[in-house]
Design an enzyme around this catalytic site. Structure first.
Site, mmCIF file in Angstrom:
data_model
loop_
_atom_site.group_PDB
_atom_site.id
_atom_site.type_symbol
_atom_site.label_atom_id
_atom_site.label_comp_id
_atom_site.label_asym_id
_atom_site.label_seq_id
_atom_site.Cartn_x
_atom_site.Cartn_y
_atom_site.Cartn_z
ATOM 1 N N SER A 174 -0.537 -15.032 32.732
ATOM 2 C CA SER A 174 -0.819 -15.293 31.320
ATOM 3 C C SER A 174 0.454 -15.376 30.484
ATOM 4 C CB SER A 174 -1.765 -14.219 30.765
ATOM 5 O OG SER A 174 -2.416 -14.675 29.610
ATOM 6 N N LYS A 178 -5.566 -20.010 26.759
ATOM 7 C CA LYS A 178 -4.817 -20.714 27.795
ATOM 8 C C LYS A 178 -5.694 -21.584 28.688
ATOM 9 C CE LYS A 178 -0.915 -17.536 27.752
ATOM 10 N NZ LYS A 178 -1.193 -16.267 27.102
ATOM 11 N N SER A 236 -5.562 -14.646 24.982
ATOM 12 C CA SER A 236 -5.108 -15.549 26.040
ATOM 13 C C SER A 236 -6.200 -16.383 26.678
ATOM 14 C CB SER A 236 -4.367 -14.763 27.123
ATOM 15 O OG SER A 236 -3.095 -14.398 26.655
#
Length: 171
Positions: free
Chosen positions: A63, A11, A8
């Site tokens: 997330s 992101k 993640s």
């Protein structure tokens, strides 16, 4: 400098690129591809209308993969076109060991980065005030009143910790 799955942490790039194409007050529709994605989500429904601000919060605080994918499709027109923009931005930042295959970070062959590149990405992303703000929040409230919690267990535990982005997958 060894390429590894970045999970993640992806992101952060999604947020950077999305903000180059969208305004926080824009309202977009959740595409079916985002509503189907699993793991960490905001439980978005296909066709639902949601602000870019809420999507950014969802992407950076809990997330949420569906939030990141919705941002990608809204900003790029499709997930594939957005990934092209992500890779172009990585090249512009000099991230030589980084290659994106998706906007959410779930494991996929060839979706990799290096510790060195991630340090550069975090530094550049945190220069954007809205990213710095949301990446440093341990919890946030969406416009519908839902409270979302960060996956970053270090936030609030150490004085001066600004934030960043956590990420883990089996890879």
């Amino acid at each position: 400098d060894a390429p590894r799955a970045m999970a993640s942490i992806t992101k952060l790039m999604t947020a950077l690129v999305a903000l180059e194409h969208l305004s926080l007050d824009d309202v977009v529709r959740v595409p079916p591809v985002a509503a189907r994605i699993g793991e960490s989500t905001l439980d978005l429904r296909a066709g639902q209308r949601i602000s870019v601000r809420d999507l950014l919060i969802g992407t950076l605080v809990p997330s949420a993969n569906d939030a990141a994918t919705t941002l990608a499709v809204a900003a790029g027109g499709s997930e594939a076109r957005f990934v092209t923009l992500m890779n172009r931005k990585a090249a512009d930042l000099g991230l030589r060991g980084t290659h994106y295959r998706n906007p959410h970070g779930l494991d996929e062959p060839g979706h990799v980065s290096t510790a060195r590149d991630i340090a550069v990405l975090v530094r550049d992303a945190l220069r954007v005030p809205v990213i710095r703000r949301y990446a440093g929040m341990s919890r946030a409230t969406l416009s519908d009143g839902r409270v979302v919690e960060s996956t970053d267990n270090l936030l609030g535990r150490f004085g001066g910790l600004v934030g960043g982005k956590t990420g883990h997958t089996s890879g």
